[in-house]
Design a protein around this motif. Structure first.
Motif, PDB file in Angstrom:
ATOM      1  N   VAL A   3       9.730 -32.715  -5.939  1.00 45.79           N
ATOM      2  CA  VAL A   3      10.266 -31.715  -5.020  1.00 45.79           C
ATOM      3  C   VAL A   3      11.729 -31.441  -5.345  1.00 45.79           C
ATOM      4  N   SER A   4      12.088 -30.170  -5.384  1.00 46.77           N
ATOM      5  CA  SER A   4      13.491 -29.778  -5.548  1.00 46.77           C
ATOM      6  C   SER A   4      14.044 -29.370  -4.195  1.00 46.77           C
ATOM      7  N   LEU A   5      15.188 -29.915  -3.831  1.00 45.62           N
ATOM      8  CA  LEU A   5      15.808 -29.600  -2.551  1.00 45.62           C
ATOM      9  C   LEU A   5      16.538 -28.272  -2.624  1.00 45.62           C
ATOM     10  N   PHE A   6      16.184 -27.356  -1.712  1.00 46.91           N
ATOM     11  CA  PHE A   6      16.923 -26.112  -1.511  1.00 46.91           C
ATOM     12  C   PHE A   6      17.808 -26.372  -0.300  1.00 46.91           C
ATOM     13  N   ILE A   7      19.086 -26.617  -0.532  1.00 49.61           N
ATOM     14  CA  ILE A   7      19.953 -27.145   0.524  1.00 49.61           C
ATOM     15  C   ILE A   7      20.345 -26.100   1.563  1.00 49.61           C
ATOM     16  N   GLY A  19      20.769 -32.170   5.145  1.00 50.95           N
ATOM     17  CA  GLY A  19      20.301 -32.283   3.767  1.00 50.95           C
ATOM     18  C   GLY A  19      19.965 -33.721   3.410  1.00 50.95           C
ATOM     19  N   LYS A  20      20.828 -34.634   3.831  1.00 52.69           N
ATOM     20  CA  LYS A  20      20.598 -36.063   3.575  1.00 52.69           C
ATOM     21  C   LYS A  20      19.303 -36.521   4.237  1.00 52.69           C
ATOM     22  N   ASP A  21      19.106 -36.135   5.495  1.00 54.34           N
ATOM     23  CA  ASP A  21      17.894 -36.540   6.205  1.00 54.34           C
ATOM     24  C   ASP A  21      16.647 -35.933   5.568  1.00 54.34           C
ATOM     25  N   THR A  22      16.749 -34.701   5.103  1.00 55.07           N
ATOM     26  CA  THR A  22      15.619 -34.047   4.440  1.00 55.07           C
ATOM     27  C   THR A  22      15.194 -34.821   3.202  1.00 55.07           C
ATOM     28  N   VAL A  23      16.169 -35.197   2.394  1.00 58.70           N
ATOM     29  CA  VAL A  23      15.873 -35.966   1.173  1.00 58.70           C
ATOM     30  C   VAL A  23      15.238 -37.306   1.517  1.00 58.70           C
ATOM     31  N   LYS A  28      10.720 -40.962   1.633  1.00 61.08           N
ATOM     32  CA  LYS A  28       9.925 -41.901   2.416  1.00 61.08           C
ATOM     33  C   LYS A  28       8.433 -41.568   2.327  1.00 61.08           C
ATOM     34  N   MET A  29       8.135 -40.283   2.195  1.00 58.49           N
ATOM     35  CA  MET A  29       6.749 -39.823   2.092  1.00 58.49           C
ATOM     36  C   MET A  29       6.220 -39.885   0.660  1.00 58.49           C
ATOM     37  N   GLY A  30       7.044 -40.409  -0.245  1.00 57.52           N
ATOM     38  CA  GLY A  30       6.592 -40.625  -1.611  1.00 57.52           C
ATOM     39  C   GLY A  30       6.964 -39.560  -2.616  1.00 57.52           C
ATOM     40  N   CYS A  31       7.811 -38.616  -2.230  1.00 59.92           N
ATOM     41  CA  CYS A  31       8.208 -37.543  -3.133  1.00 59.92           C
ATOM     42  C   CYS A  31       9.360 -37.978  -4.038  1.00 59.92           C
ATOM     43  N   GLU A  32       9.383 -37.422  -5.216  1.00 65.00           N
ATOM     44  CA  GLU A  32      10.504 -37.592  -6.142  1.00 65.00           C
ATOM     45  C   GLU A  32      11.375 -36.352  -5.995  1.00 65.00           C
ATOM     46  N   VAL A  33      12.579 -36.518  -5.463  1.00 64.47           N
ATOM     47  CA  VAL A  33      13.417 -35.366  -5.109  1.00 64.47           C
ATOM     48  C   VAL A  33      14.559 -35.190  -6.104  1.00 64.47           C
ATOM     49  N   ASP A  34      14.743 -33.940  -6.544  1.00 66.05           N
ATOM     50  CA  ASP A  34      15.912 -33.626  -7.369  1.00 66.05           C
ATOM     51  C   ASP A  34      16.695 -32.485  -6.724  1.00 66.05           C
ATOM     52  N   PHE A  35      17.881 -32.238  -7.255  1.00 64.59           N
ATOM     53  CA  PHE A  35      18.750 -31.206  -6.701  1.00 64.59           C
ATOM     54  C   PHE A  35      19.287 -30.319  -7.827  1.00 64.59           C
ATOM     55  N   PHE A  66      15.537 -22.769  -9.971  1.00 67.23           N
ATOM     56  CA  PHE A  66      14.297 -23.465  -9.617  1.00 67.23           C
ATOM     57  C   PHE A  66      13.128 -23.142 -10.547  1.00 67.23           C
ATOM     58  N   GLN A  67      13.414 -22.600 -11.702  1.00 67.49           N
ATOM     59  CA  GLN A  67      12.337 -22.173 -12.592  1.00 67.49           C
ATOM     60  C   GLN A  67      11.442 -23.325 -13.060  1.00 67.49           C
ATOM     61  N   ASP A  68      11.991 -24.518 -13.135  1.00 65.46           N
ATOM     62  CA  ASP A  68      11.203 -25.662 -13.613  1.00 65.46           C
ATOM     63  C   ASP A  68      10.708 -26.562 -12.482  1.00 65.46           C
ATOM     64  N   SER A  69      10.937 -26.172 -11.256  1.00 62.62           N
ATOM     65  CA  SER A  69      10.559 -27.013 -10.115  1.00 62.62           C
ATOM     66  C   SER A  69       9.066 -26.931  -9.829  1.00 62.62           C
ATOM     67  N   GLU A  70       8.513 -28.053  -9.383  1.00 61.86           N
ATOM     68  CA  GLU A  70       7.097 -28.093  -8.982  1.00 61.86           C
ATOM     69  C   GLU A  70       6.953 -27.545  -7.565  1.00 61.86           C
ATOM     70  N   TYR A  71       7.790 -28.051  -6.657  1.00 60.51           N
ATOM     71  CA  TYR A  71       7.865 -27.546  -5.287  1.00 60.51           C
ATOM     72  C   TYR A  71       9.330 -27.379  -4.927  1.00 60.51           C
ATOM     73  N   VAL A  72       9.612 -26.383  -4.087  1.00 63.13           N
ATOM     74  CA  VAL A  72      10.962 -26.165  -3.579  1.00 63.13           C
ATOM     75  C   VAL A  72      10.889 -26.283  -2.057  1.00 63.13           C
ATOM     76  N   VAL A  73      11.677 -27.188  -1.482  1.00 64.69           N
ATOM     77  CA  VAL A  73      11.618 -27.441  -0.040  1.00 64.69           C
ATOM     78  C   VAL A  73      13.011 -27.339   0.553  1.00 64.69           C
ATOM     79  N   GLY A  74      13.125 -26.621   1.670  1.00 70.18           N
ATOM     80  CA  GLY A  74      14.409 -26.463   2.330  1.00 70.18           C
ATOM     81  C   GLY A  74      14.316 -26.690   3.827  1.00 70.18           C
ATOM     82  N   PRO A  75      15.392 -27.155   4.450  1.00 68.46           N
ATOM     83  CA  PRO A  75      15.410 -27.393   5.901  1.00 68.46           C
ATOM     84  C   PRO A  75      15.800 -26.142   6.681  1.00 68.46           C
ATOM     85  N   SER A  76      15.208 -25.012   6.317  1.00 70.29           N
ATOM     86  CA  SER A  76      15.535 -23.745   6.992  1.00 70.29           C
ATOM     87  C   SER A  76      14.405 -22.753   6.821  1.00 70.29           C
ATOM     88  N   GLY A  77      13.744 -22.425   7.930  1.00 74.04           N
ATOM     89  CA  GLY A  77      12.684 -21.433   7.864  1.00 74.04           C
ATOM     90  C   GLY A  77      13.215 -20.066   7.487  1.00 74.04           C
TER      91      GLY A  77
END
Length: 237
Positions: A3-7, A19-23, A28-35, A66-77
């Motif tokens: 997962v790539s973090l979209f801050i 952002g810290k809590d999101t990561v 904790k759920m088993g994701c490998e997170v990058d930024f 984010f061109q090489d990201s598998e998933y992009v996740v952000g704390p903002s709808g």
């Protein structure tokens, strides 16, 4: 799962704890997170203000980032919903249409990703207090995320939930709307704070920092003691 973090701008500048809590939740759920450090603003403020040409430069930078990201996740709808507008904005563009579709197709708001993609309904958090939830307009109406936040909150141990009256009403922020229409915006957020007070809740929780910043500011000016938290702050307890 990578997962790539979209801050997002507001979290990066104003609420780094989100952002810290999101990561930490994702890890904790088993994701490998990058930024990806090339990321910038999603372009929404400029786009909504009518600066299409200028906003596209930010959007192109986001697609590169984010061109090489598998998933992009952000704390903002709101910000994630803007990424989902890229296919429409770049439709027919021979250079960027494919990249726009790719980014939109792999981008998710935090609770949406946890519930709908990972199948997680309980992150194992504990939080003591009475909570009400504000469903932001962009998150619910544009991105279509309605049930995921509630599913996760319902499974937080010790949390007592109280429904927010007229919850679907806008808080008056709307990004540039609050700047262009300050008098109307002020009345809208005042009404929202009155509904928050009606609940008797100790905490107001939401999934968009813009809305929470707006409501929280009004609560403070009104001298109200309700604490404002992003849902990531609750889920990482």
């Amino acid at each position: 799962m990578k997962v790539s973090l979209f801050i997002t701008c507001l979290c990066d500048i104003m609420s780094s704890d989100v952002g810290k809590d999101t990561v930490e939740i994702l890890e904790k759920m088993g994701c490998e997170v990058d930024f990806p450090e090339l990321q910038t603003c999603c372009g929404q403020p400029a786009y909504n203000s009518g600066y299409l040409k200028e906003s596209k430069e930010s959007m192109k930078q986001m697609m590169r980032a984010f061109q090489d990201s598998e998933y992009v996740v952000g704390p903002s709808g709101s910000c994630v919903s803007m990424l989902h507008e890229y296919p429409h904005i770049f439709k027919g563009d021979p250079e960027w249409e494919e990249a726009a579709n790719d980014l939109a197709g792999k981008s998710y708001e935090l609770t949406q990703f946890l519930v709908d993609i990972m199948g997680v309904t309980d992150v194992g958090s504990k939080f003591k207090g009475t909570v009400t939830y504000h469903p932001s307009c962009h998150m619910t109406r544009l991105l279509g995320v309605k049930d995921a936040p509630m599913t996760l909150l319902e499974n937080v141990k010790g949390l007592e939930f109280v429904e927010l009256p007229v919850k679907e009403d806008c808080c008056g922020f709307g990004g540039t709307f609050a700047v262009k229409n300050p008098v109307i915006s002020e009345q809208m957020v005042q009404e929202k704070t009155e509904h928050v007070t009606e609940t008797g809740a100790e905490y107001l929780v939401g999934g968009d920092m813009g809305c929470l910043m707006n409501i929280g500011g009004r609560l403070t000016r009104n001298g109200q003691s309700v604490k404002v938290l992003h849902i990531a702050n609750i889920l990482n307890q």
